[in-house]
Design an enzyme around this catalytic site. Structure first.
Site, PDB file in Angstrom:
ATOM      1  N   ASP A  14       0.861  -1.195   0.000  1.00  0.00           N
ATOM      2  CA  ASP A  14       0.000   0.000   0.000  1.00  0.00           C
ATOM      3  C   ASP A  14       0.891   1.236   0.000  1.00  0.00           C
ATOM      4  O   ASP A  14       1.691   1.429   0.922  1.00  0.00           O
ATOM      5  CB  ASP A  14      -0.861   0.045   1.263  1.00  0.00           C
ATOM      6  CG  ASP A  14      -2.010  -0.944   1.238  1.00  0.00           C
ATOM      7  OD1 ASP A  14      -2.225  -1.581   0.190  1.00  0.00           O
ATOM      8  OD2 ASP A  14      -2.695  -1.068   2.269  1.00  0.00           O
ATOM      9  N   GLU A 140      -9.809  -9.853  -4.811  1.00  0.00           N
ATOM     10  CA  GLU A 140      -8.605  -9.256  -5.396  1.00  0.00           C
ATOM     11  C   GLU A 140      -7.714 -10.319  -6.051  1.00  0.00           C
ATOM     12  O   GLU A 140      -6.562 -10.060  -6.354  1.00  0.00           O
ATOM     13  CB  GLU A 140      -7.824  -8.461  -4.340  1.00  0.00           C
ATOM     14  CG  GLU A 140      -8.544  -7.174  -3.937  1.00  0.00           C
ATOM     15  CD  GLU A 140      -7.763  -6.319  -2.950  1.00  0.00           C
ATOM     16  OE1 GLU A 140      -8.085  -5.124  -2.838  1.00  0.00           O
ATOM     17  OE2 GLU A 140      -6.839  -6.831  -2.280  1.00  0.00           O
ATOM     18  N   GLY A 251     -12.936  -2.698   7.041  1.00  0.00           N
ATOM     19  CA  GLY A 251     -13.690  -3.853   6.571  1.00  0.00           C
ATOM     20  C   GLY A 251     -12.878  -5.143   6.707  1.00  0.00           C
ATOM     21  O   GLY A 251     -13.427  -6.197   7.032  1.00  0.00           O
ATOM     22  N   ASP A 252     -11.576  -5.066   6.457  1.00  0.00           N
ATOM     23  CA  ASP A 252     -10.730  -6.253   6.590  1.00  0.00           C
ATOM     24  C   ASP A 252     -10.647  -6.700   8.052  1.00  0.00           C
ATOM     25  O   ASP A 252     -10.715  -7.898   8.352  1.00  0.00           O
ATOM     26  CB  ASP A 252      -9.316  -5.962   6.074  1.00  0.00           C
ATOM     27  CG  ASP A 252      -9.301  -5.692   4.579  1.00  0.00           C
ATOM     28  OD1 ASP A 252     -10.171  -6.238   3.876  1.00  0.00           O
ATOM     29  OD2 ASP A 252      -8.431  -4.938   4.138  1.00  0.00           O
TER      30      ASP A 252
HETATM   31  P1  ATP Z   1     -13.122  -0.422   4.025  1.00  0.00           P
HETATM   32  O1  ATP Z   1     -13.366  -0.865   2.612  1.00  0.00           O
HETATM   33  O2  ATP Z   1     -12.863   1.058   4.170  1.00  0.00           O
HETATM   34  O3  ATP Z   1     -12.086  -1.211   4.745  1.00  0.00           O
HETATM   35  P2  ATP Z   1     -15.866  -1.300   4.452  1.00  0.00           P
HETATM   36  O4  ATP Z   1     -16.691  -0.322   3.676  1.00  0.00           O
HETATM   37  O5  ATP Z   1     -15.690  -2.657   3.904  1.00  0.00           O
HETATM   38  O6  ATP Z   1     -14.456  -0.659   4.852  1.00  0.00           O
HETATM   39  P3  ATP Z   1     -17.067  -0.377   6.896  1.00  0.00           P
HETATM   40  O7  ATP Z   1     -18.538  -0.529   6.955  1.00  0.00           O
HETATM   41  O8  ATP Z   1     -16.526   0.975   6.614  1.00  0.00           O
HETATM   42  O9  ATP Z   1     -16.478  -1.473   5.903  1.00  0.00           O
HETATM   43  O10 ATP Z   1     -16.412  -0.850   8.268  1.00  0.00           O
HETATM   44  C1  ATP Z   1     -16.546  -2.160   8.774  1.00  0.00           C
HETATM   45  C2  ATP Z   1     -17.011  -2.104  10.202  1.00  0.00           C
HETATM   46  O11 ATP Z   1     -16.037  -1.381  10.989  1.00  0.00           O
HETATM   47  C3  ATP Z   1     -18.336  -1.371  10.404  1.00  0.00           C
HETATM   48  O12 ATP Z   1     -19.429  -2.255  10.250  1.00  0.00           O
HETATM   49  C4  ATP Z   1     -18.197  -0.875  11.835  1.00  0.00           C
HETATM   50  O13 ATP Z   1     -18.549  -1.891  12.750  1.00  0.00           O
HETATM   51  C5  ATP Z   1     -16.699  -0.580  11.950  1.00  0.00           C
HETATM   52  N1  ATP Z   1     -16.465   0.848  11.632  1.00  0.00           N
HETATM   53  C6  ATP Z   1     -16.121   1.385  10.448  1.00  0.00           C
HETATM   54  N2  ATP Z   1     -16.030   2.733  10.515  1.00  0.00           N
HETATM   55  C7  ATP Z   1     -16.321   3.070  11.799  1.00  0.00           C
HETATM   56  C8  ATP Z   1     -16.392   4.295  12.522  1.00  0.00           C
HETATM   57  N3  ATP Z   1     -16.156   5.482  11.934  1.00  0.00           N
HETATM   58  N4  ATP Z   1     -16.723   4.244  13.837  1.00  0.00           N
HETATM   59  C9  ATP Z   1     -16.965   3.060  14.452  1.00  0.00           C
HETATM   60  N5  ATP Z   1     -16.923   1.875  13.826  1.00  0.00           N
HETATM   61  C10 ATP Z   1     -16.598   1.854  12.518  1.00  0.00           C
END
Ligand code: ATP
Length: 315
Positions: A14, A140, A251-252
């Site tokens: 990254d 990926e 998300g990971d």
């Molecule tokens: P990314 O692709 O950016 O890694 P994503 O879109 O796959 O993320 P998100 O929904 O953004 O996944 O995040 C996964 C989980 O992490 C959410 O369901 C939540 O539980 C937690 N999370 C993410 N952002 C926050 C935040 N700002 N505050 C608290 N918890 C968060």
């Protein structure tokens, strides 16, 4: 089982820079000094799980280059078994990441060696599949290789898929997912361009369940997540309130934690509640792998948060 979790997926370097605002088409903006982190959704999920204490193996491909060595070092440091990490065939994958002051990011991925993790490589790793309680994958790597993952699952093992970056999936893959873990964007692509996804996450889950997965988890960023199983159960999982510094890897971290807790015998709702804590901890620090918490840090975050119920499931 030798492994709580086998992750099959990508490993990327990254390349991260912070910008005042992300560039529009045709625009150039200045960024901060470049920082190089080990990343890629496969390597990230493996490191996230291992740091929490899961016995984790990664099946992936990196190049015979400096970025590949960076990735192998970070995996070994985190305690990931790298016996399944193949070396050579193309340069290590690279992700170019720009982060804006709100913590949102834009990413361009050059797949490199990830694109050369072919179905034959999956077949050759049969012993890893037999040794893993839970297998997780993302998109990926070539889709044919994800199909091969599903065909190689041991009868008792559980399959978790985070279809990122999203594309329409064959029924054979969707039916194996327990759960399919998506954010809103991924849900829209998986459902298909012509599908009416509906207004609420509950509607999206219903649409996705009709495509075959045994369960669906929809992540909603700072709004937490929704858990839905085919039998009808719907559970909203609240997020843990934190100050977001960088959402890269949230998300990971969430997916890895959820997969691990499922393998430990927790219900999907319990595992998702724990995963929400892990995701929240990950957004409080910059970067992907370096932002993933230990189990002790997850515990500390949970207990420091006002309004968080220490008797909630997943503890
Ligand atoms: P990314 O692709 O950016 O890694 P994503 O879109 O796959 O993320 P998100 O929904 O953004 O996944 O995040 C996964 C989980 O992490 C959410 O369901 C939540 O539980 C937690 N999370 C993410 N952002 C926050 C935040 N700002 N505050 C608290 N918890 C968060």
């Amino acid at each position: 089982y030798d492994y709580d979790l086998l992750v099959v997926g990508s490993a990327n370097a990254d390349l991260v820079t912070v910008v005042e605002r992300r560039p529009a088409a045709g625009e150039t903006v200045l960024g901060s000094d470049l920082v190089v982190h080990p990343g890629g959704k496969g390597a990230n999920q493996a490191v996230a799980a291992a740091r929490l204490g899961a016995r984790t193996a990664l099946l992936a491909r990196v190049g015979n280059d400096g970025h590949g060595r960076l990735l192998l070092d970070s995996l070994v440091d985190a305690g990931v078994d790298t016996v399944g990490v193949l070396v050579g065939g193309a340069p290590t994958g690279v992700a170019l990441i720009t982060v804006d002051p709100s913590g949102d990011n834009s990413i361009v991925v050059s797949p490199g060696a990830n694109g050369r993790l072919v179905p034959e490589d999956i077949q050759a790793a049969g012993s890893l599949f037999q040794a893993a309680r839970v297998v997780s994958a993302q998109l990926e790597i070539p889709l044919e290789s994800v199909v091969e993952v599903v065909r190689n699952l041991a009868p008792e093992s559980r399959f978790v898929l985070n279809p990122s970056p999203p594309r329409p999936l064959p029924r054979e893959v969707l039916s194996a997912c327990d759960p399919l873990i998506v954010n809103e964007h991924e849900a829209r692509v998986i459902a298909g361009a012509d599908a009416e996804l509906g207004d609420s996450p509950e509607d999206w889950a219903k649409t996705l369940l009709a495509l075959g997965p045994r369960s669906v988890v929809i992540t909603l960023g700072a709004r937490g997540a929704l858990v839905a199983v085919r039998a009808g159960e719907r559970v909203r999982v609240p997020s843990v309130p934190v100050e977001a510094v960088d959402t890269t890897g949230a998300g990971d971290a969430f997916t890895a934690a959820l997969a691990w807790r499922l393998g430990a015998g927790e219900s999907l709702a319990q595992a998702a509640a724990y995963a929400a804590r892990v995701g929240a901890a990950a957004v409080t620090r910059a970067g992907a792998q370096v932002s993933f918490p230990t189990a002790e840090e997850v515990e500390a975050l949970c207990c420091a948060s006002p309004g968080d119920d220490p008797r909630a499931p997943g503890r």
